[in-house]
Design a protein around this motif. Structure first.
Motif, mmCIF file in Angstrom:
data_model
loop_
_atom_site.group_PDB
_atom_site.id
_atom_site.type_symbol
_atom_site.label_atom_id
_atom_site.label_comp_id
_atom_site.label_asym_id
_atom_site.label_seq_id
_atom_site.Cartn_x
_atom_site.Cartn_y
_atom_site.Cartn_z
ATOM 1 N N ILE A 1 0.836 -1.205 0.000
ATOM 2 C CA ILE A 1 0.000 0.000 0.000
ATOM 3 C C ILE A 1 0.870 1.254 0.000
ATOM 4 N N SER A 2 1.916 1.262 0.810
ATOM 5 C CA SER A 2 2.788 2.438 0.840
ATOM 6 C C SER A 2 3.514 2.624 -0.486
ATOM 7 N N LEU B 1 2.291 2.533 -3.303
ATOM 8 C CA LEU B 1 1.455 3.151 -4.330
ATOM 9 C C LEU B 1 2.085 4.442 -4.850
ATOM 10 N N PHE C 1 -5.375 1.090 -6.976
ATOM 11 C CA PHE C 1 -6.203 1.141 -5.774
ATOM 12 C C PHE C 1 -7.072 -0.098 -5.628
ATOM 13 N N ALA D 1 -4.795 -2.294 -3.751
ATOM 14 C CA ALA D 1 -4.770 -1.911 -2.341
ATOM 15 C C ALA D 1 -6.028 -2.363 -1.619
ATOM 16 N N TYR E 1 -2.822 0.426 8.137
ATOM 17 C CA TYR E 1 -3.223 0.662 6.757
ATOM 18 C C TYR E 1 -3.360 2.161 6.471
ATOM 19 N N PHE F 1 -1.249 4.309 3.606
ATOM 20 C CA PHE F 1 -1.815 5.207 2.596
ATOM 21 C C PHE F 1 -1.219 6.610 2.731
#
Length: 308
Positions: free
Chosen positions: A106-107, A109, A139, A142, A161, A165
């Protein structure tokens, strides 16, 4: 700057590529560091990185460059210190409060978000449908990691989480805004590291328990400060300025997948279809959004992609 020989360009490209491998170990070393409070971990990593960078610049006789960088405008200090401090603090919080592979993906992204923000915010760029398609893929990946119930605000992993983000948005914003301050010399990174270390230390003294926590590994903290939270900033800058920018930009989109594979190989993440699909969606989304699929030419995405 005089024209570089092919050998010099290849050497710089290899240095830049080593940065991507270094970033892929960020989650691994963060997990191995153990329960080090995030402010303290940030202070130690950046203190080591900044201190060693100063020694290297001085040993190379570049004290004048350090003096010039120290006089960077307030916007440079705010962006440099804030970006380095904010991203890595959120990253460390995410790694300590959510499954390592999920939080890492997620990080990461940020390559995709850099493409979107560059098209939206930078002069001469335009947000296109291909950017939105890439964003949807990323996304969606994610969302698979967060789970079918979405972000459960009372859930066990919600803080991790959310921090992941936040890290992605902070680093992508930092990277795109850096394009507007491109004249600030690389030596400023050393001062920004020390500034981030001082800010993190003050926060540690104000809010975190004192003392070295039981089960923490100093060697892993040193590895972070020497590698993905240290030398990586400088090797990437070298690759961007003197190497093959398009190639390095393309390779950077594989960082989330490489990080996940490293965690799996170390036994800190379990391989599974959901994790694999999410990794491919996030990496593929960045690649699609960059417009590189089916394109031979164009501008170097490496100029839009920096990170940790």
């Amino acid at each position: 700057m005089s024209a570089l020989s092919p050998a010099e360009a290849r050497r710089a490209t290899l240095w830049g590529a080593s940065t991507i491998l270094s970033w892929a170990t960020l989650a691994l070393f963060t997990q191995w560091a153990g329960p080090v409070p995030p402010f303290l971990l940030t202070a130690l990593c950046f203190g080591l990185a900044g201190g060693l960078a100063l020694l290297v610049f001085l040993a190379r006789g570049e004290g004048a460059a350090l003096g010039e960088a120290l006089r960077q405008p307030p916007a440079g200090w705010l962006l440099g210190v804030g970006g380095l401090f904010g991203y890595h603090l959120c990253y460390f919080v995410a790694q300590q409060n959510a499954p390592a592979a999920n939080a890492g993906l997620i990080s990461y992204l940020w390559p995709l978000l850099i493409v979107i923000f560059a098209g939206w915010l930078l002069p001469g760029e335009r947000l296109r449908g291909i950017h939105l398609l890439g964003g949807f893929c990323g996304f969606l990946g994610a969302a698979l990691l967060v789970g079918p119930d979405g972000l459960d605000w009372a859930g066990e992993y919600a803080p991790g989480y959310l921090a992941a983000f936040a890290a992605a948005f902070i680093w992508s914003g930092y990277s795109v805004a850096s394009r507007l301050l491109a004249r600030i010399p690389t030596a400023a990174v050393a001062w920004n590291c020390l500034g981030a270390a001082l800010l993190a230390l003050l926060c540690h003294l104000a809010w975190e328990p004192r003392g070295w926590p039981e089960g923490a590994n100093l060697w892993a903290v040193l590895a972070l400060g020497l590698g993905p939270v240290g030398s990586a900033f400088f090797t990437w800058d070298l690759g961007m300025k003197r190497g093959q920018v398009r190639l390095l930009g393309l390779l950077s989109y594989a960082t989330p997948l490489l990080s996940t594979l490293v965690l799996i190989a170390a036994g800190l993440a379990a391989p599974g279809p959901t994790l694999l699909i999410a990794a491919l969606l996030i990496c593929g989304g960045a690649l699609i959004g960059s417009g590189r699929l089916g394109r031979r030419g164009g501008h170097g995405a490496g100029q839009e992609s920096t990170g940790s």
